[in-house]
Design a protein around this motif. Structure first.
Motif, short mmCIF file in Angstrom:
data_model
loop_
_atom_site.label_atom_id
_atom_site.label_comp_id
_atom_site.label_asym_id
_atom_site.label_seq_id
_atom_site.Cartn_x
_atom_site.Cartn_y
_atom_site.Cartn_z
N GLU A 257 6.91 -19.48 -7.29
CA GLU A 257 7.34 -19.68 -6.00
C GLU A 257 8.27 -18.49 -5.52
O GLU A 257 8.32 -18.01 -4.37
N GLU A 258 9.23 -18.13 -6.69
CA GLU A 258 10.01 -16.91 -6.40
C GLU A 258 9.22 -15.78 -5.98
O GLU A 258 9.99 -14.79 -5.16
N HIS A 259 8.27 -15.52 -6.52
CA HIS A 259 7.57 -14.17 -6.35
C HIS A 259 6.64 -14.27 -5.16
O HIS A 259 6.28 -13.52 -4.38
N LEU A 260 6.31 -15.56 -4.57
CA LEU A 260 5.70 -15.69 -3.41
C LEU A 260 6.74 -15.88 -2.17
O LEU A 260 6.03 -15.48 -0.77
N LYS A 261 7.84 -15.74 -2.20
CA LYS A 261 8.73 -15.52 -1.07
C LYS A 261 8.62 -14.20 -0.48
O LYS A 261 8.60 -12.99 -1.32
N PRO A 262 8.55 -14.07 0.63
CA PRO A 262 8.36 -12.66 1.65
C PRO A 262 9.20 -11.70 1.17
O PRO A 262 8.99 -10.76 1.04
N GLN A 263 10.75 -12.16 1.11
CA GLN A 263 11.63 -11.23 0.56
C GLN A 263 11.69 -10.76 -0.84
O GLN A 263 12.24 -9.74 -0.95
N ASN A 264 11.06 -11.38 -1.64
CA ASN A 264 10.83 -11.01 -2.86
C ASN A 264 9.53 -10.09 -3.16
O ASN A 264 9.21 -9.53 -4.27
N MET A 265 8.59 -9.83 -2.29
CA MET A 265 7.50 -9.17 -2.29
C MET A 265 7.86 -7.68 -2.55
O MET A 265 8.53 -6.95 -1.75
N LYS A 266 7.11 -7.01 -3.48
CA LYS A 266 7.45 -5.71 -3.74
C LYS A 266 6.19 -4.88 -3.38
O LYS A 266 5.25 -5.10 -3.44
N SER A 267 6.70 -3.78 -2.71
CA SER A 267 5.74 -2.77 -1.76
C SER A 267 5.06 -1.91 -2.81
O SER A 267 3.96 -1.41 -2.67
N ASN A 268 6.12 -1.71 -3.92
CA ASN A 268 5.59 -0.22 -4.60
C ASN A 268 4.59 -0.92 -5.92
O ASN A 268 5.35 -1.75 -6.65
N GLU A 269 3.53 -0.81 -6.13
CA GLU A 269 2.72 -1.36 -6.98
C GLU A 269 3.47 -1.24 -8.47
O GLU A 269 3.17 -1.72 -9.59
N GLU A 270 4.01 0.05 -8.82
CA GLU A 270 4.68 0.27 -10.03
C GLU A 270 5.77 -0.76 -10.34
O GLU A 270 6.03 -0.95 -11.63
N ASP A 271 6.15 -1.45 -9.35
CA ASP A 271 7.31 -2.47 -9.55
C ASP A 271 6.68 -3.64 -9.88
O ASP A 271 7.52 -4.56 -10.03
N HIS A 272 5.44 -3.94 -9.59
CA HIS A 272 4.85 -5.41 -9.83
C HIS A 272 5.22 -5.74 -11.37
O HIS A 272 4.83 -4.76 -12.33
N ASP A 273 5.47 -7.01 -11.42
CA ASP A 273 5.56 -7.48 -12.93
C ASP A 273 4.18 -8.42 -12.94
O ASP A 273 3.48 -8.42 -12.26
N ILE A 274 4.15 -8.97 -14.13
CA ILE A 274 2.85 -9.81 -14.46
C ILE A 274 2.42 -10.86 -13.49
O ILE A 274 1.34 -11.12 -13.31
N ILE A 275 3.51 -11.27 -13.10
CA ILE A 275 3.47 -12.69 -11.98
C ILE A 275 2.74 -11.93 -10.89
O ILE A 275 1.73 -12.51 -10.20
N ASP A 276 3.35 -10.81 -10.32
CA ASP A 276 3.02 -10.14 -9.12
C ASP A 276 1.37 -9.81 -9.33
O ASP A 276 0.47 -10.08 -8.44
#
Length: 503
Positions: A257-276
């Protein structure tokens, strides 16, 4: 009515004896591997200690050889305790022995086997492993997260520094589990937990998980019997299993749920963790051939926490326990680290490749105290193993604890001698079957290289920055090597030492 009840009580064992007689005869046939005589109904359960399963099976193997045939209730099982047989299982016939047994607790915690570590061998396992390997464990990503590993090591060493200056004991068991937990959580989920209530809650959940995952369930031993599940419920085991699972599930849900919050969305794919990455794959089915769900994400979180955190922490604790028991080995390892690093104030990952003796120390620790003392497998079909017939769907225990102590493979197997690895090509990467702490073949631990790097970095800094001793009220005779039940072999009693800052 009373007569009928008495008749049922008397006749019940006889009925089961008649039912099991063909199985008993078959079990003792020369076609099958040798083993202790299996009793009707219970099989060999009376000879197995589930509180220390690896040593219990090791002791049985001493009497019957490197392949032991057992029957656990109705379930056929074999125990593998030598390098030569392990090679056949993990390499030659890897395709036949590569599945996992559908044991109750394993199925529960893995959301019915949809993870990587505990899953049966199927398309789901193949796709999930591919995602993990590409997006979490690829070399570029692992290298880019070096700063996290070194930062967590620095934080841990600073805590020890404070305790050393105040002459307080260092609870290394607790400290190292907390530190390795934060390393994996930051690398995998982009989050860090401070040493408060929330972090202690996570460590308690993992401890509960380890206790439940190898617990004894009637349902596993007598599948299909209507009263088996009822007994597990009446004894409270099913309730404890459900509670542990629900608590873990809630924790996974919070992370998602933390990863689904709009303010926690990462625009840069290189910053994506495994949950993203997994959420992205779930929302875009074209990215993969597997229909992902939130349960798949939760199952992978389980693997990362249990396999990534627990194994590293356990190995580090066993490493320091062994070194404090053998001060001459510790001194030699410290001299090497301090000579290589010089006056740089800390060990960094670039230094690790030069630490030959430290690597030998870690290999010896993993030989004597493998993080996973028993590797569970299940046969996909009937086969012949070293001349013995093995049935389809047989539970297979590869006893890495016993293999590491096999006198056929090791001189003075009970002695801690890191020197045995100096000038030796023996490694734990799946090619030398006398040392298989991470398994081998297609089911070898995919996070092995990261885990070893974390272990080397922590241990090197512990030895470089501090001199270690036992508390005044302890002698070397008080150092214990008792273990806790669990898939990962943790030290039962916490390791408390005194640290002195090295100048």
């Amino acid at each position: 009515m009373e007569f009928l009840l008495q008749f049922l009580i008397v006749s019940f064992p006889l009925i089961f004896l008649l039912y099991l007689l063909p199985k008993i005869i078959k079990n003792n046939s020369r076609l099958y591997a040798p083993g202790p005589f299996a009793l009707p109904f219970i099989g060999n359960l009376h000879q197995i200690d589930y509180k220390s399963l690896h040593t219990s099976l090791w002791n049985i193997s001493k009497s019957y050889g490197p392949i032991v045939s057992l029957r656990i209730g109705f379930m056929p099982a074999i125990v593998v305790s030598s390098a030569s047989v392990a090679k056949d299982v993990l390499k030659t016939q890897d395709m036949i022995f590569c599945s996992r047994p559908p044991l109750l607790a394993l199925q529960k915690f893995s959301y019915n086997g949809i993870d990587v570590a505990l899953s049966s061998y199927n398309k789901n396992w193949s796709e999930m492993r591919k995602i993990i390997t590409i997006h979490l464990l690829n070399q570029k990503r692992v290298q880019s997260l070096r700063y996290i590993r070194e930062d967590e090591v620095l934080r841990t060493m600073n805590k020890i520094h404070g305790l050393a200056l105040s002459s307080n004991r260092v609870n290394l068991s607790e400290l190292l589990q907390s530190a390795t937990n934060n390393v994996m959580i930051r690398m995998s989920f982009g989050k860090r937990y401070e040493d408060g209530h929330e972090h202690k809650k996570i460590l308690r959940l993992l401890d509960d998980l380890q206790g439940m995952i190898t617990d004894f369930f009637i349902t596993d031993c007598w599948p299909g019997l209507p009263f088996a599940g009822l007994i597990d419920k009446l004894t409270g085991k099913m309730g404890r299993l459900d509670k542990c699972f629900q608590n873990l599930d809630m924790f996974y849900q919070e992370l998602i749920e933390e990863h689904l919050k709009p303010q926690n969305m990462k625009s840069n794919e290189e910053d994506h963790d495994i949950i993203d990455v997994l959420i992205q794959h779930m929302k875009n089915p074209d990215l993969n051939t597997l229909e992902l769900t939130y349960n798949h994400i939760k199952a992978i979180i389980l693997d990362i926490l249990a396999a990534g955190t627990d194994t590293s922490a356990a190995t580090l604790t066993w490493g320091m326990t062994t070194l404090i028991k053998h001060p001459e080995v510790m001194k030699k390892a410290q001299e090497e680290v301090r000579s290589v690093v010089g006056k740089n104030n800390k060990v960094v990952e670039d230094d690790l490749r030069k630490l030959t003796y430290l690597k030998a120390v870690i290999k010896e620790v993993m030989r004597l105290y493998p993080p996973t003392p028993l590797i569970p497998r299940e046969t996909l079909k009937e086969t012949i193993l070293h001349g013995y017939k093995i049935e389809s769907k047989t539970l297979v225990y590869i006893n890495t604890w016993a293999i590491g102590r096999d006198p056929e493979s090791w001189k003075d197997p009970e002695e801690s001698l890191p020197e045995r690895f100096l000038g030796s090509d023996i490694d734990f990467k799946g090619n030398n079957f006398e040392l298989v702490p991470f398994g081998a073949g297609r089911r070898i631990c995919p996070g092995m290289s990261v885990g070893v790097m974390v272990i080397e970095l922590f241990l090197a800094n512990l030895l470089y920055l501090f001199d270690w001793s036992l508390p005044d009220d302890m002698t070397s005779e008080d150092i214990d090597f008792e273990t806790k039940p669990g898939l990962t072999m943790h030290k039962k009693n916490a390791l408390n030492l005194l640290a002195c800052v090295h100048h």
